[in-house]
Design a protein around this motif. Structure first.
Motif, PDB file in Angstrom:
ATOM      1  N   ALA A   1       1.498  -8.395  20.598  1.00  0.00           N
ATOM      2  CA  ALA A   1       1.373  -7.963  19.208  1.00  0.00           C
ATOM      3  C   ALA A   1       1.926  -6.549  19.036  1.00  0.00           C
ATOM      4  O   ALA A   1       1.938  -5.742  19.971  1.00  0.00           O
ATOM      5  N   THR A   2       2.383  -6.265  17.829  1.00  0.00           N
ATOM      6  CA  THR A   2       2.770  -4.913  17.475  1.00  0.00           C
ATOM      7  C   THR A   2       1.539  -4.198  16.931  1.00  0.00           C
ATOM      8  O   THR A   2       0.968  -4.611  15.916  1.00  0.00           O
ATOM      9  N   ILE A   3       1.109  -3.159  17.615  1.00  0.00           N
ATOM     10  CA  ILE A   3      -0.094  -2.428  17.229  1.00  0.00           C
ATOM     11  C   ILE A   3       0.299  -1.096  16.599  1.00  0.00           C
ATOM     12  O   ILE A   3       1.027  -0.299  17.198  1.00  0.00           O
ATOM     13  N   THR A   4      -0.175  -0.885  15.390  1.00  0.00           N
ATOM     14  CA  THR A   4       0.050   0.378  14.679  1.00  0.00           C
ATOM     15  C   THR A   4      -1.273   1.119  14.575  1.00  0.00           C
ATOM     16  O   THR A   4      -2.270   0.564  14.097  1.00  0.00           O
TER      17      THR A   4
ATOM     18  N   ILE B   1      -6.569  -3.644   2.481  1.00  0.00           N
ATOM     19  CA  ILE B   1      -6.542  -4.785   1.576  1.00  0.00           C
ATOM     20  C   ILE B   1      -5.290  -4.760   0.697  1.00  0.00           C
ATOM     21  O   ILE B   1      -4.601  -5.777   0.514  1.00  0.00           O
ATOM     22  N   ILE B   2      -4.965  -3.579   0.159  1.00  0.00           N
ATOM     23  CA  ILE B   2      -3.775  -3.464  -0.698  1.00  0.00           C
ATOM     24  C   ILE B   2      -2.512  -3.786   0.094  1.00  0.00           C
ATOM     25  O   ILE B   2      -1.557  -4.380  -0.436  1.00  0.00           O
ATOM     26  N   ALA B   3      -2.499  -3.409   1.369  1.00  0.00           N
ATOM     27  CA  ALA B   3      -1.333  -3.682   2.209  1.00  0.00           C
ATOM     28  C   ALA B   3      -1.224  -5.154   2.579  1.00  0.00           C
ATOM     29  O   ALA B   3      -0.230  -5.575   3.171  1.00  0.00           O
ATOM     30  N   GLY B   4      -2.261  -5.960   2.254  1.00  0.00           N
ATOM     31  CA  GLY B   4      -2.173  -7.402   2.437  1.00  0.00           C
ATOM     32  C   GLY B   4      -2.751  -7.930   3.730  1.00  0.00           C
ATOM     33  O   GLY B   4      -2.449  -9.059   4.121  1.00  0.00           O
ATOM     34  N   THR B   5      -3.589  -7.133   4.418  1.00  0.00           N
ATOM     35  CA  THR B   5      -4.138  -7.600   5.694  1.00  0.00           C
ATOM     36  C   THR B   5      -4.931  -8.899   5.521  1.00  0.00           C
ATOM     37  O   THR B   5      -5.574  -9.115   4.494  1.00  0.00           O
ATOM     38  N   LYS B   6      -4.894  -9.743   6.523  1.00  0.00           N
ATOM     39  CA  LYS B   6      -5.549 -11.045   6.434  1.00  0.00           C
ATOM     40  C   LYS B   6      -6.997 -10.992   6.910  1.00  0.00           C
ATOM     41  O   LYS B   6      -7.860 -11.693   6.384  1.00  0.00           O
ATOM     42  N   TYR B   7      -7.277 -10.185   7.919  1.00  0.00           N
ATOM     43  CA  TYR B   7      -8.630 -10.080   8.464  1.00  0.00           C
ATOM     44  C   TYR B   7      -8.956  -8.600   8.671  1.00  0.00           C
ATOM     45  O   TYR B   7      -8.112  -7.826   9.121  1.00  0.00           O
ATOM     46  N   VAL B   8     -10.199  -8.229   8.340  1.00  0.00           N
ATOM     47  CA  VAL B   8     -10.645  -6.857   8.548  1.00  0.00           C
ATOM     48  C   VAL B   8     -11.949  -6.879   9.342  1.00  0.00           C
ATOM     49  O   VAL B   8     -12.869  -7.629   9.023  1.00  0.00           O
ATOM     50  N   PHE B   9     -12.007  -6.073  10.382  1.00  0.00           N
ATOM     51  CA  PHE B   9     -13.240  -5.896  11.148  1.00  0.00           C
ATOM     52  C   PHE B   9     -13.680  -4.452  10.990  1.00  0.00           C
ATOM     53  O   PHE B   9     -12.908  -3.530  11.240  1.00  0.00           O
TER      54      PHE B   9
ATOM     55  N   PRO C   1      -1.601   5.904  -1.757  1.00  0.00           N
ATOM     56  CA  PRO C   1      -0.372   5.137  -2.029  1.00  0.00           C
ATOM     57  C   PRO C   1       0.698   5.320  -0.952  1.00  0.00           C
ATOM     58  O   PRO C   1       1.365   4.352  -0.559  1.00  0.00           O
ATOM     59  N   ALA C   2       0.840   6.548  -0.472  1.00  0.00           N
ATOM     60  CA  ALA C   2       1.833   6.803   0.581  1.00  0.00           C
ATOM     61  C   ALA C   2       1.447   6.094   1.875  1.00  0.00           C
ATOM     62  O   ALA C   2       2.307   5.564   2.595  1.00  0.00           O
ATOM     63  N   LEU C   3       0.147   6.046   2.171  1.00  0.00           N
ATOM     64  CA  LEU C   3      -0.313   5.344   3.362  1.00  0.00           C
ATOM     65  C   LEU C   3      -0.017   3.853   3.263  1.00  0.00           C
ATOM     66  O   LEU C   3       0.488   3.240   4.217  1.00  0.00           O
ATOM     67  N   VAL C   4      -0.322   3.258   2.125  1.00  0.00           N
ATOM     68  CA  VAL C   4      -0.060   1.834   1.923  1.00  0.00           C
ATOM     69  C   VAL C   4       1.437   1.547   2.089  1.00  0.00           C
ATOM     70  O   VAL C   4       1.829   0.552   2.704  1.00  0.00           O
ATOM     71  N   LYS C   5       2.264   2.423   1.556  1.00  0.00           N
ATOM     72  CA  LYS C   5       3.717   2.254   1.661  1.00  0.00           C
ATOM     73  C   LYS C   5       4.154   2.270   3.130  1.00  0.00           C
ATOM     74  O   LYS C   5       4.979   1.443   3.553  1.00  0.00           O
ATOM     75  N   GLU C   6       3.595   3.184   3.918  1.00  0.00           N
ATOM     76  CA  GLU C   6       3.932   3.255   5.338  1.00  0.00           C
ATOM     77  C   GLU C   6       3.477   2.003   6.082  1.00  0.00           C
ATOM     78  O   GLU C   6       4.172   1.501   6.968  1.00  0.00           O
ATOM     79  N   ILE C   7       2.285   1.502   5.728  1.00  0.00           N
ATOM     80  CA  ILE C   7       1.786   0.279   6.377  1.00  0.00           C
ATOM     81  C   ILE C   7       2.707  -0.897   6.064  1.00  0.00           C
ATOM     82  O   ILE C   7       3.073  -1.677   6.949  1.00  0.00           O
ATOM     83  N   LYS C   8       3.083  -1.033   4.794  1.00  0.00           N
ATOM     84  CA  LYS C   8       3.922  -2.161   4.373  1.00  0.00           C
ATOM     85  C   LYS C   8       5.295  -2.110   5.027  1.00  0.00           C
ATOM     86  O   LYS C   8       5.924  -3.150   5.254  1.00  0.00           O
ATOM     87  N   LYS C   9       5.803  -0.922   5.329  1.00  0.00           N
ATOM     88  CA  LYS C   9       7.093  -0.799   6.006  1.00  0.00           C
ATOM     89  C   LYS C   9       7.082  -1.525   7.349  1.00  0.00           C
ATOM     90  O   LYS C   9       8.107  -1.997   7.824  1.00  0.00           O
ATOM     91  N   ARG C  10       5.905  -1.602   7.952  1.00  0.00           N
ATOM     92  CA  ARG C  10       5.769  -2.182   9.276  1.00  0.00           C
ATOM     93  C   ARG C  10       5.351  -3.651   9.221  1.00  0.00           C
ATOM     94  O   ARG C  10       5.045  -4.247  10.245  1.00  0.00           O
ATOM     95  N   GLY C  11       5.289  -4.212   8.021  1.00  0.00           N
ATOM     96  CA  GLY C  11       4.932  -5.609   7.866  1.00  0.00           C
ATOM     97  C   GLY C  11       3.460  -5.794   7.549  1.00  0.00           C
ATOM     98  O   GLY C  11       2.631  -4.918   7.797  1.00  0.00           O
ATOM     99  N   THR C  12       3.114  -6.946   7.001  1.00  0.00           N
ATOM    100  CA  THR C  12       1.730  -7.236   6.633  1.00  0.00           C
ATOM    101  C   THR C  12       0.865  -7.377   7.882  1.00  0.00           C
ATOM    102  O   THR C  12       1.172  -8.179   8.767  1.00  0.00           O
TER     103      THR C  12
ATOM    104  N   ASP D   1       3.272   1.965  17.323  1.00  0.00           N
ATOM    105  CA  ASP D   1       3.671   2.841  16.233  1.00  0.00           C
ATOM    106  C   ASP D   1       2.478   3.674  15.803  1.00  0.00           C
ATOM    107  O   ASP D   1       1.312   3.294  16.021  1.00  0.00           O
ATOM    108  N   LEU D   2       2.757   4.802  15.167  1.00  0.00           N
ATOM    109  CA  LEU D   2       1.719   5.749  14.795  1.00  0.00           C
ATOM    110  C   LEU D   2       1.954   6.214  13.356  1.00  0.00           C
ATOM    111  O   LEU D   2       3.085   6.547  12.979  1.00  0.00           O
ATOM    112  N   ILE D   3       0.889   6.192  12.557  1.00  0.00           N
ATOM    113  CA  ILE D   3       0.951   6.693  11.186  1.00  0.00           C
ATOM    114  C   ILE D   3      -0.097   7.789  11.032  1.00  0.00           C
ATOM    115  O   ILE D   3      -1.258   7.592  11.402  1.00  0.00           O
ATOM    116  N   SER D   4       0.284   8.942  10.517  1.00  0.00           N
ATOM    117  CA  SER D   4      -0.685  10.017  10.294  1.00  0.00           C
ATOM    118  C   SER D   4      -1.199   9.949   8.854  1.00  0.00           C
ATOM    119  O   SER D   4      -0.471   9.580   7.932  1.00  0.00           O
ATOM    120  N   TRP D   5      -2.469  10.304   8.697  1.00  0.00           N
ATOM    121  CA  TRP D   5      -3.121  10.252   7.369  1.00  0.00           C
ATOM    122  C   TRP D   5      -4.186  11.337   7.314  1.00  0.00           C
ATOM    123  O   TRP D   5      -4.872  11.597   8.298  1.00  0.00           O
TER     124      TRP D   5
END
Length: 332
Positions: free
Chosen positions: A38-41, A102-110, A72-83, A60-64
């Motif tokens: 899997a690709t882990i961000t 949720i906004i980025a479209g994730t299927k499962y959340v723990f 909104p910028a965080l969601v945009k960065e997440i979407k760049k890497r796929g749902t 991959d690494l995203i800073s927040w």
């Protein structure tokens, strides 16, 4: 029990302090081992980005900065890497982490959470059969007096909580039909109008989620119990920031009344840690310290407050002294 090949894109939130990340690292490593293809961000705090860059357990690494304004910028960065197929929230800034996933479209959340209801247990009102704080946060037109329980102590009533608060936090976040952060305040205001109680004390878990934010919105003062250790100090800045954000956006009367040192023992490291904490002007500290005592552990098995179980213990006397100090300080 998802098939390992089905989870191709995993998102992990660990965006608080270094101490929290160190505790989270075994879970992150286990995800890497379980889903090697899997690709882990990893979403980390911006102050941690350079330190974590190039880690082997994430691709991959995203800073927040954990702020609503940058969501909104965080969601945009997440979407760049796929749902994301799976989102794992370890330590982060609720509810913004959950909302961004949720906004980025994730299927499962723990969500890793802890709702033990220790205060309810100590006062003998813990139950899964009666209404609790979960109902206050999720039910419409609920009479909060149906939730408040009498205890065996005169003049002490409790609004109980239990593990259903995990589900309630989720339901509140998913319900956008009415305000999410002010539900507890609205319920308590209805009780306050009757002038029956002098004080309302809200016991919170050591995390920031939507029920904790509700508590901050409903409060006048915040008291932070803190054990002298590095991990506890690491979380202070994030908690203070959340208090300030709540004051700015939702509750202008909210103030940090002070930090209460607990589980104190007279060791050199603890004395040095206390001196450091008292030297920080941004963190007011109460004069009273709560000393460590084995009687506290014993009292939990008896499900009794320490002041009842062992009133002459150092811990019980310290808590009584602390209450006097707090009342004497007032709200100046």
């Amino acid at each position: 029990n998802q098939d390992k090949n089905q989870l191709k894109n995993i998102l992990i939130y660990s965006s608080t302090a270094l101490g929290d990340f160190m505790m989270n690292s075994p879970a992150i490593h286990a995800l890497r081992q379980t889903y090697p293809s899997a690709t882990i961000t990893l979403i980390c705090h911006k102050k941690m980005y350079d330190f974590l860059k190039g880690g082997s357990d994430w691709d991959d690494l995203i800073s927040w900065d954990n702020k609503l304004t940058t969501l909104p910028a965080l969601v945009k960065e997440i979407k760049k890497r796929g749902t994301p197929d799976l989102t794992v929230i370890l330590h982060s800034h609720t509810p913004y982490d959950f909302l961004s996933a949720i906004i980025a479209g994730t299927k499962y959340v723990f969500v890793d959470n802890d709702k033990q209801g220790n205060t309810s247990k100590a006062f003998g009102v813990h139950s899964y059969d009666d209404k609790s704080l979960s109902d206050v946060l999720t039910a419409r037109r609920l009479d909060v007096r149906e939730v408040i329980k009498k205890t065996r102590f005169e003049n002490i009533d409790v609004m109980p909580a239990n593990m259903t608060l995990i589900r309630a936090n989720m339901e509140v976040l998913m319900d956008s039909t009415r305000p999410q952060q002010t539900r507890l305040r609205s319920a308590l205001n209805a009780v306050a109008e009757e002038n029956f109680y002098d004080f309302c004390i809200i016991d919170n878990a050591p995390d920031i989620n939507i029920s904790t934010i509700n508590a901050l919105v409903a409060s006048d003062d915040v008291i932070i119990p803190i054990k002298i250790d590095k991990y506890a100090f690491d979380g202070l800045a994030e908690l203070k920031e959340q208090i300030e954000d709540t004051r700015d956006d939702l509750n202008p009367r909210l103030r940090l009344a002070g930090c209460l040192i607990t589980c104190f023992i007279r060791a050199d490291a603890e004395k040095q840690g206390e001196a450091w904490l008292r030297s920080r002007p941004e963190y007011p500290v109460f004069d009273t310290r709560i000393r460590y005592s084995e009687k506290v552990t014993e009292s939990t098995f008896s499900e009794m407050p320490i002041a009842e179980y062992s009133r002459r213990s150092g811990t019980a006397m310290d808590y009584i002294a602390f209450v006097r100090e707090y009342l004497q300080r007032g709200k100046a």
